[in-house]
Design a protein around this motif. Structure first.
Motif, PDB file in Angstrom:
ATOM      1  N   PRO A  85      -8.261   3.133  -1.196  1.00 11.15           N
ATOM      2  CA  PRO A  85      -7.401   1.939  -1.286  1.00 11.15           C
ATOM      3  C   PRO A  85      -6.148   2.080  -0.422  1.00 11.15           C
ATOM      4  O   PRO A  85      -5.515   3.131  -0.390  1.00 11.15           O
ATOM      5  CB  PRO A  85      -7.025   1.869  -2.770  1.00 11.15           C
ATOM      6  N   LYS A  86      -5.806   1.012   0.291  1.00 11.79           N
ATOM      7  CA  LYS A  86      -4.585   1.022   1.084  1.00 11.79           C
ATOM      8  C   LYS A  86      -3.372   0.902   0.165  1.00 11.79           C
ATOM      9  O   LYS A  86      -3.443   0.255  -0.886  1.00 11.79           O
ATOM     10  CB  LYS A  86      -4.590  -0.138   2.080  1.00 11.79           C
ATOM     11  N   PRO A  87      -2.260   1.512   0.536  1.00 15.64           N
ATOM     12  CA  PRO A  87      -1.063   1.444  -0.319  1.00 15.64           C
ATOM     13  C   PRO A  87      -0.486   0.034  -0.345  1.00 15.64           C
ATOM     14  O   PRO A  87      -0.546  -0.705   0.648  1.00 15.64           O
ATOM     15  CB  PRO A  87      -0.106   2.439   0.358  1.00 15.64           C
ATOM     16  N   SER A  88       0.067  -0.326  -1.480  1.00 19.96           N
ATOM     17  CA  SER A  88       0.668  -1.661  -1.620  1.00 19.96           C
ATOM     18  C   SER A  88       2.003  -1.743  -0.889  1.00 19.96           C
ATOM     19  O   SER A  88       2.400  -2.799  -0.411  1.00 19.96           O
ATOM     20  CB  SER A  88       0.861  -1.998  -3.096  1.00 19.96           C
ATOM     21  N   LYS A  89       2.682  -0.600  -0.789  1.00 18.55           N
ATOM     22  CA  LYS A  89       3.948  -0.550  -0.070  1.00 18.55           C
ATOM     23  C   LYS A  89       3.735   0.114   1.297  1.00 18.55           C
ATOM     24  O   LYS A  89       2.765   0.823   1.514  1.00 18.55           O
ATOM     25  CB  LYS A  89       4.981   0.242  -0.869  1.00 18.55           C
ATOM     26  N   LYS A  90       4.648  -0.121   2.208  1.00 18.22           N
ATOM     27  CA  LYS A  90       4.532   0.416   3.559  1.00 18.22           C
ATOM     28  C   LYS A  90       5.609   1.454   3.862  1.00 18.22           C
ATOM     29  O   LYS A  90       5.994   1.652   5.014  1.00 18.22           O
ATOM     30  CB  LYS A  90       4.601  -0.723   4.581  1.00 18.22           C
ATOM     31  N   GLY A  91       6.089   2.121   2.830  1.00 15.62           N
ATOM     32  CA  GLY A  91       7.091   3.155   3.032  1.00 15.62           C
ATOM     33  C   GLY A  91       6.484   4.449   3.569  1.00 15.62           C
ATOM     34  O   GLY A  91       5.267   4.621   3.611  1.00 15.62           O
ATOM     35  N   PHE A  92       7.356   5.366   3.956  1.00 14.88           N
ATOM     36  CA  PHE A  92       6.912   6.635   4.540  1.00 14.88           C
ATOM     37  C   PHE A  92       6.073   7.441   3.555  1.00 14.88           C
ATOM     38  O   PHE A  92       5.030   7.984   3.914  1.00 14.88           O
ATOM     39  CB  PHE A  92       8.122   7.455   4.986  1.00 14.88           C
TER      40      PHE A  92
END
Length: 289
Positions: A85-92
């Motif tokens: 699953p891709k992360p919901s947030k785009k942080g580091f």
């Protein structure tokens, strides 16, 4: 996981064959110009190890081979991108965790990835994960170099089969060329890092499979052009801990190789020994074969 660092030496030979052709030199056996010693790339050795593992453990969970002849690497990477699953947030932190999850997917499925590492370029695509796709494997193998200079012979061959109907009108056979070395004893060194093993999941069972594959890598990979190839000796240096107890150059002195004749033409023309008097403290030497 691995509790020890390992170094190892592989001795193998070729008789009347080409152990690793050079595409930049008409596929002649690779050779160092200055010394005339033969060379075999690390990729050639790892290919044979992969082939053995693929045959020996076909269908077993976690024993897949990622680097295959003629199979695009994108196929399996796309499966990983679909399953993780891709992360919901785009942080580091989220991006880093996503990259690690993709790499774990690859390591869990493919023996050669958690052993030798891989570069998963599909993960770096913008439309995919756009994350770091490099996996550094715990097992590294050097280029092999022959103990003595090798000679290279050009062998002319003929074939009774012609390439096409047009050739059949003017000739009844075709000519070709093979390049061989009459004999060469080669030495390669390798290393197993427990720190990198922890990252890829390479464990003691994988390590035993590695030793087994090295010993048998030529027995299931015969080819007419390679002649007779065989592993003659595998010397393993097991360090007392994960940080190591000796430098590589000190360990190589333990394995002595002496020519019995000026022009060796077989393994018996060398004397190979393990000098127990120079084994550093904290090193256990394991000789296989």
């Amino acid at each position: 996981m691995l509790a020890n660092k390992y170094d190892f030496v592989i001795l193998y030979d070729v008789k009347n064959g080409n152990p690793n052709g050079d595409p930049d030199a008409a596929n002649m056996p690779r050779q160092i110009i200055e010394t005339r010693k033969g060379v075999v790339t690390d990729g050639a050795i790892k290919r044979k190890i992969r082939n053995y593992i693929d045959l020996r453990y076909a269908g077993e969970e976690g024993m897949g081979i990622f680097i295959q002849h003629g199979i695009p690497k994108d196929f399996e990477q796309d499966k990983a991108l679909k399953d993780v699953p891709k992360p919901s947030k785009k942080g580091f932190l989220e991006k880093n965790a996503y990259a690690n999850a993709l790499k774990k997917w690859m390591c869990d499925k493919f023996w050669d990835v958690r052993t030798f590492g891989a570069v998963c370029q599909r993960f770096t695509d913008k439309d995919a994960g756009n994350v770091d796709g490099s996996i550094t494997g715990p097992v590294q193998i050097s280029f092999s170099e022959s103990i003595s200079p090798i000679s290279i012979q050009r062998i002319g061959i003929t074939s009774c089969a012609v390439a096409n109907a047009k050739e059949a009108e003017t000739k009844n056979n075709t000519m070709g060329t093979k390049y061989i070395t009459p004999y060469g004893l080669y030495k390669a060194t390798g290393h197993v890092s427990p720190h990198l093993a922890e990252k890829t999941g390479f464990d003691e069972k994988d390590l035993e499979k590695l030793w087994d594959a090295i010993l048998h890598m030529f027995e299931t990979d015969h080819a007419a052009g390679r002649g007779d190839m065989a592993v003659r000796k595998l010397v393993i240096f097991k360090h007392a801990g994960i940080w190591g107890n000796a430098f590589e150059e000190d360990l190589e002195k333990v394995v002595t190789i002496t020519k019995k004749t000026d022009m060796p033409m077989g393994y018996d023309d060398y004397e190979v020994a393990v000098d127990k008097d120079v084994i550093p403290d904290g090193i256990e030497v394991i000789v296989k074969k």
